[in-house]
Design a protein around this motif. Structure first.
Motif, PDB file in Angstrom:
ATOM      1  N   THR A  67       0.953  -1.089  -0.065  1.00 46.23           N
ATOM      2  CA  THR A  67       0.081  -0.170  -0.035  1.00 46.23           C
ATOM      3  C   THR A  67       0.625   1.189   0.095  1.00 46.23           C
ATOM      4  O   THR A  67       2.254   0.969   0.386  1.00 46.23           O
ATOM      5  CB  THR A  67      -0.802   0.247   1.194  1.00 46.23           C
ATOM      6  N   GLN A  78       4.727   1.344   1.785  1.00 48.31           N
ATOM      7  CA  GLN A  78       5.633   1.870   0.797  1.00 48.31           C
ATOM      8  C   GLN A  78       6.571   2.769   1.441  1.00 48.31           C
ATOM      9  O   GLN A  78       7.773   2.692   1.431  1.00 48.31           O
ATOM     10  CB  GLN A  78       5.186   2.368  -0.469  1.00 48.31           C
ATOM     11  N   GLN A 113       1.265  -5.503  -5.560  1.00 42.28           N
ATOM     12  CA  GLN A 113       0.488  -4.150  -5.302  1.00 42.28           C
ATOM     13  C   GLN A 113      -0.891  -4.475  -4.769  1.00 42.28           C
ATOM     14  O   GLN A 113      -1.456  -5.550  -5.339  1.00 42.28           O
ATOM     15  CB  GLN A 113       0.436  -3.332  -6.309  1.00 42.28           C
ATOM     16  N   TRP A 141      -5.418   0.190  -5.217  1.00 38.49           N
ATOM     17  CA  TRP A 141      -5.204   1.033  -6.402  1.00 38.49           C
ATOM     18  C   TRP A 141      -6.178   1.318  -7.271  1.00 38.49           C
ATOM     19  O   TRP A 141      -6.357   2.469  -7.970  1.00 38.49           O
ATOM     20  CB  TRP A 141      -4.138  -0.314  -7.201  1.00 38.49           C
ATOM     21  N   TYR A 189       1.583   4.943  -8.501  1.00 37.20           N
ATOM     22  CA  TYR A 189       2.306   3.703  -8.062  1.00 37.20           C
ATOM     23  C   TYR A 189       3.481   3.530  -8.963  1.00 37.20           C
ATOM     24  O   TYR A 189       4.439   2.849  -8.452  1.00 37.20           O
ATOM     25  CB  TYR A 189       1.311   2.642  -8.227  1.00 37.20           C
ATOM     26  N   PHE A 244       9.100  -0.062  -6.605  1.00 38.63           N
ATOM     27  CA  PHE A 244       8.219  -1.144  -5.698  1.00 38.63           C
ATOM     28  C   PHE A 244       8.885  -1.238  -4.291  1.00 38.63           C
ATOM     29  O   PHE A 244       9.856  -1.851  -4.393  1.00 38.63           O
ATOM     30  CB  PHE A 244       7.608  -2.203  -6.483  1.00 38.63           C
TER      31      PHE A 244
END
Length: 277
Positions: A41, A45, A77, A82, A90, A97
């Motif tokens: 999320t 992150q 993800q 999202w 993103y 990532f």
């Protein structure tokens, strides 16, 4: 009784990320969203980014291990989150990532202890780790095309470089999961496969071996690897030789300690490397 590991005052994080110090100079990051298979999320992150930025400058941290809670390492993800947010956000993270996958250039070794499924961004994340130890229960996949998404967080070039064009195409275009054994023997993206119950002990064993070496030399060696990958052998070697990390390693206290310890036939006693160079 074994000595109690030192405490490292890592930045505070949400419950989705657990930071701990299982051994001296070892920082363990545990993704902790087991019900969501540790899917990424924006908040998670952000916390990983902050902790890794801190760890890079913290002299007490020499090695970092990342793993997952529950039956997943990271399922990629969080697609539900999202769907509810802007599709572009993103792809704009500075380090890719999970704060790791594409542009993160830590000078401290990063070990992935893959405890379960690593799908999508989870596989992209491990492709930018220095060492990858997988449980025999682990599975890897880059199924982005089946969701209309692209493995654009470092997965495509890193997988192609490790496995070759045809095997990378098989994984990327079919989107099917592969076993830990295939990741090790066919795809060349895993260093070792171990029984599930031995995963963390093996990761800590490798971390302890790294820590038995000079932290200055380890950081400089990793920098050389990164520069060679980015610039090629000759230009990478030239830039590494002129880098502050190399100069510090060749003139600092630890190289002197290593040479003295060798001559006196004793184990060296390393000191923390400089925090900033």
């Amino acid at each position: 009784m074994p000595p109690v590991p030192q405490k490292i005052n890592a930045p505070n994080t949400g419950d989705h990320l657990i930071t701990s110090c299982p051994a001296d100079h070892v920082l363990l990051l545990t993704l902790n969203r087991p019900k969501a298979l540790n899917a990424m999320t924006p908040d998670l992150q952000q916390d990983i980014e902050r902790v890794l930025d801190w760890a890079e400058e913290e002299p007490e941290v020499w090695v970092i291990i990342i793993t997952g809670a529950g039956r997943a390492f990271c399922a990629g993800q969080d697609l539900k989150a999202w769907l509810q947010g802007p599709r572009t956000e993103y792809g704009l993270h500075e380090h890719g990532f999970g704060g790791i996958s594409s542009r993160r250039t830590l000078t401290k070794p990063l070990i992935a202890a893959v405890n379960g499924i690593a799908y999508g961004g989870g596989t992209e994340l491990i492709l930018n780790c220095d060492l990858v130890i997988a449980s025999e229960q682990a599975k890897f996949a880059l199924p982005e095309v089946s969701r209309g998404v692209i493995a654009a967080q470092g997965g495509i070039p890193r997988l192609s470089n490790a496995a070759g064009h045809q095997l990378a195409s098989e994984m990327l275009l079919l989107g099917r999961p592969i076993s830990a054994a295939d990741a090790y023997t066919r795809y060349n993206i895993v260093n070792a496969v171990v029984p599930h119950n031995n995963l963390m002990s093996k990761a800590l064993e490798w971390a302890s071996i790294i820590i038995s070496n000079s932290p200055d030399a380890v950081r400089s060696t990793k920098k050389a690897l990164l520069l060679a990958k980015e610039h090629g052998m000759w230009e990478g070697s030239k830039q590494h030789f002129a880098s502050p990390l190399h100069q510090a390693a060749m003139t600092g206290e630890n190289i002197k300690e290593g040479l003295v310890a060798f001559n006196k036939k004793r184990n060296p006693s390393w000191k923390n490397p400089p925090s900033k160079l």
